[in-house]
Design an enzyme around this catalytic site. Structure first.
Site, PDB file in Angstrom:
ATOM      1  N   TYR A 133      -7.136  -4.303 -12.199  1.00  0.00           N
ATOM      2  CA  TYR A 133      -6.099  -4.164 -11.228  1.00  0.00           C
ATOM      3  C   TYR A 133      -4.793  -3.963 -11.749  1.00  0.00           C
ATOM      4  O   TYR A 133      -4.108  -3.157 -11.465  1.00  0.00           O
ATOM      5  CB  TYR A 133      -6.277  -5.569 -10.250  1.00  0.00           C
ATOM      6  CG  TYR A 133      -4.964  -5.522  -9.420  1.00  0.00           C
ATOM      7  CD1 TYR A 133      -5.016  -4.821  -8.073  1.00  0.00           C
ATOM      8  CD2 TYR A 133      -3.615  -6.490  -9.752  1.00  0.00           C
ATOM      9  CE1 TYR A 133      -3.924  -4.787  -7.267  1.00  0.00           C
ATOM     10  CE2 TYR A 133      -2.716  -6.192  -8.893  1.00  0.00           C
ATOM     11  CZ  TYR A 133      -2.968  -5.632  -7.610  1.00  0.00           C
ATOM     12  OH  TYR A 133      -1.630  -5.687  -6.731  1.00  0.00           O
ATOM     13  N   SER A 161       7.906  -9.875  -6.385  1.00  0.00           N
ATOM     14  CA  SER A 161       7.225  -8.748  -5.775  1.00  0.00           C
ATOM     15  C   SER A 161       6.873  -9.775  -4.439  1.00  0.00           C
ATOM     16  O   SER A 161       6.873 -10.971  -4.431  1.00  0.00           O
ATOM     17  CB  SER A 161       5.753  -8.553  -6.328  1.00  0.00           C
ATOM     18  OG  SER A 161       4.972  -8.125  -5.280  1.00  0.00           O
ATOM     19  N   TYR A 184       8.001  -5.279   0.791  1.00  0.00           N
ATOM     20  CA  TYR A 184       7.269  -4.390   1.541  1.00  0.00           C
ATOM     21  C   TYR A 184       7.469  -4.565   3.152  1.00  0.00           C
ATOM     22  O   TYR A 184       7.546  -5.701   3.531  1.00  0.00           O
ATOM     23  CB  TYR A 184       5.750  -4.447   1.219  1.00  0.00           C
ATOM     24  CG  TYR A 184       5.119  -4.116  -0.186  1.00  0.00           C
ATOM     25  CD1 TYR A 184       5.247  -2.714  -0.585  1.00  0.00           C
ATOM     26  CD2 TYR A 184       4.730  -5.029  -1.098  1.00  0.00           C
ATOM     27  CE1 TYR A 184       4.964  -2.288  -1.604  1.00  0.00           C
ATOM     28  CE2 TYR A 184       4.141  -4.741  -2.412  1.00  0.00           C
ATOM     29  CZ  TYR A 184       4.481  -3.504  -2.526  1.00  0.00           C
ATOM     30  OH  TYR A 184       3.854  -2.941  -4.013  1.00  0.00           O
ATOM     31  N   THR A 220      10.436  -1.174  -1.275  1.00  0.00           N
ATOM     32  CA  THR A 220       9.358  -0.373  -1.822  1.00  0.00           C
ATOM     33  C   THR A 220       8.902   0.516  -0.476  1.00  0.00           C
ATOM     34  O   THR A 220       8.274   0.037   0.474  1.00  0.00           O
ATOM     35  CB  THR A 220       8.277  -0.933  -2.459  1.00  0.00           C
ATOM     36  OG1 THR A 220       8.709  -1.676  -3.666  1.00  0.00           O
ATOM     37  CG2 THR A 220       7.232  -0.005  -2.864  1.00  0.00           C
ATOM     38  N   ARG A 253      -7.873   2.835  -5.224  1.00  0.00           N
ATOM     39  CA  ARG A 253      -7.818   2.613  -6.804  1.00  0.00           C
ATOM     40  C   ARG A 253      -9.363   2.089  -7.076  1.00  0.00           C
ATOM     41  O   ARG A 253      -9.918   1.170  -6.734  1.00  0.00           O
ATOM     42  CB  ARG A 253      -6.920   1.228  -7.033  1.00  0.00           C
ATOM     43  CG  ARG A 253      -5.686   1.552  -6.574  1.00  0.00           C
ATOM     44  CD  ARG A 253      -4.654   0.330  -6.737  1.00  0.00           C
ATOM     45  NE  ARG A 253      -3.195   0.702  -6.116  1.00  0.00           N
ATOM     46  CZ  ARG A 253      -2.278  -0.068  -5.597  1.00  0.00           C
ATOM     47  NH1 ARG A 253      -2.454  -1.309  -6.088  1.00  0.00           N
ATOM     48  NH2 ARG A 253      -1.056   0.243  -5.150  1.00  0.00           N
ATOM     49  N   LYS A 278      12.738   1.786  -3.615  1.00  0.00           N
ATOM     50  CA  LYS A 278      11.949   2.029  -4.687  1.00  0.00           C
ATOM     51  C   LYS A 278      11.042   2.770  -4.310  1.00  0.00           C
ATOM     52  O   LYS A 278      10.039   2.782  -3.188  1.00  0.00           O
ATOM     53  CB  LYS A 278      11.220   0.891  -5.328  1.00  0.00           C
ATOM     54  CG  LYS A 278      10.604   0.976  -6.401  1.00  0.00           C
ATOM     55  CD  LYS A 278      10.135  -0.242  -7.006  1.00  0.00           C
ATOM     56  CE  LYS A 278       9.212  -0.309  -8.268  1.00  0.00           C
ATOM     57  NZ  LYS A 278       7.727   0.237  -7.976  1.00  0.00           N
TER      58      LYS A 278
END
Length: 390
Positions: free
Chosen positions: A25, A107, A130, A156, A165, A255
């Protein structure tokens, strides 16, 4: 040990220490990981212009960003799930950042919540947001960040939907739900006993502190990934900046900018800064490297806002190169996360010391003594770059 060697060494240590589902990850990108590799390759290919017989006896790396002085033009970028890489990882990281005199950015999807990080901090820190469908939760996060003294908000915008991913599916982090997935990850943890004891047992609680109210009693990693897919707001537009501004009066940094038109729109809507970023190669694979996208964006916005950058930074020389391309500051991502996973706060502190030392050498050998003196004339356009730059 050079900074680049330190990052590679810490990456190797992180691979050994972390269960595979966590290392992949941290280390992986989206799809075929072309952009992930491109970020590093383009910076490696940039050539610095060496100058001689210039008085470089006093190198000054200090700078001021968004009204705050800092000892280096670098920041610790927001890293999701960083608290799973080391015991209460975000707390360890902010201590290292504070000691080095640089900003730390927490974050939204950190393990340690805002209040816990604020209690450990000795200086204001940044918060990354977010956009979540539940605007009440967004308001609560912004209110808490403001009350706890966060000095800047990093919004972001390059994740309306998560990139694919594939490493996460192979490792069992994604696509392995229910009891079978839990047992698979538990088995991986048991083969890494140092991590299992230090983080798995002593590092509890493991819920995502800032969004825990939305997750309720669902605390597994698969619960988080499912929640993210359904609760990150893919309908968000530039108009939503009005909502953010109505609840956040401090510096606002957007961002995930890769196109000059988006950079100009960010300036028009009143952002204070942007981060030129492709999310570390974790979102849309095949987009340009940050270093390739950066110059045109800097030219597009001029002094209308502060341009920062991230992506592929593995050395202090990489920091200097991105700043020569026009960035006013550089966010470190995997570089500090590998070090955290390998050696906690001491590892992050070590990487930052080496970043500083390598920047000093690079600036001295380029004949520059101040951050304000770094510009594009420090770069040499070589035939190799023209032919092979990705």
């Amino acid at each position: 040990m050079t900074k680049a060697a330190a990052v590679l060494d810490y990456r190797a240590q992180a691979r050994r220490r972390l269960p595979p589902f966590l290392f992949e990850y941290l280390d992986g990108g989206s799809y075929a990981e072309v952009t992930l590799r491109r970020n590093v390759a383009v910076l490696e290919q940039l050539a610095l212009r060496q100058r001689v017989l210039t008085d470089v006896s006093a190198i000054d790396l200090t700078t001021t960003l968004f009204g705050a002085a800092q000892s280096l033009p670098v920041m610790l970028a927001p890293i999701g799930l960083a608290g799973m890489n080391a015991r209460r990882g975000e707390v360890q990281a902010i201590r290292a950042a504070n000691a080095a005199g640089i900003p730390f950015c927490l974050s939204t999807v950190s393990v340690c919540p805002l209040a816990e990080v604020a209690a450990a901090a000795t200086a204001p820190f940044w918060f990354q947001l977010y956009m979540i469908r539940d605007r009440g939760l967004v308001r609560a996060l912004l209110d808490e960040a403001r009350q706890l003294g966060c000095s800047a908000l990093v919004f972001t915008v390059d994740m309306p939907v998560p990139g694919a991913r594939y490493r996460d599916y192979r490792s069992g982090l994604a696509g392995a739900s229910g009891l079978g997935g839990t047992l698979r990850r538990f088995g991986q943890a048991m083969t890494h006993p140092e991590w299992a004891l230090d983080v798995g047992v002593r590092g509890r609680p493991h819920h995502l502190g800032n969004v825990a109210p939305a997750l309720g009693d669902k605390t597994g990693l698969e619960d988080f990934l499912g929640w993210m897919r359904t609760n990150f707001d893919s309908s968000v537009t530039w108009r939503d900046l009005d909502f953010i501004r109505s609840h956040w009066q401090g510096p606002l940094i957007i961002k995930g900018i890769l196109d000059p038109a988006d950079a100009r729109e960010a300036a028009r809507t009143g952002a204070d800064g942007i981060v030129v970023s492709n999310h570390g190669g974790r979102q849309l694979d095949g987009v340009p490297a940050t270093a390739d996208a950066l110059p045109a964006i800097v030219d597009a916005v001029g002094d209308a806002l502060t341009v920062l950058a991230d992506g592929g930074v593995r050395s202090g020389l990489d920091v200097v190169k991105l700043m020569a391309l026009g960035a006013k500051g550089v966010l470190l991502g995997r570089a500090w996360a590998y070090a955290l996973a390998a050696n906690g706060e001491a590892g992050v502190a070590h990487v930052l010391r080496l970043i500083e030392a390598e920047m000093r050498v690079a600036m001295a050998l380029c004949g520059r003594t101040r951050i304000a003196d770094i510009d594009r004339s420090m770069l040499v356009s070589t035939a190799f770059q023209r032919q092979d730059s990705l």
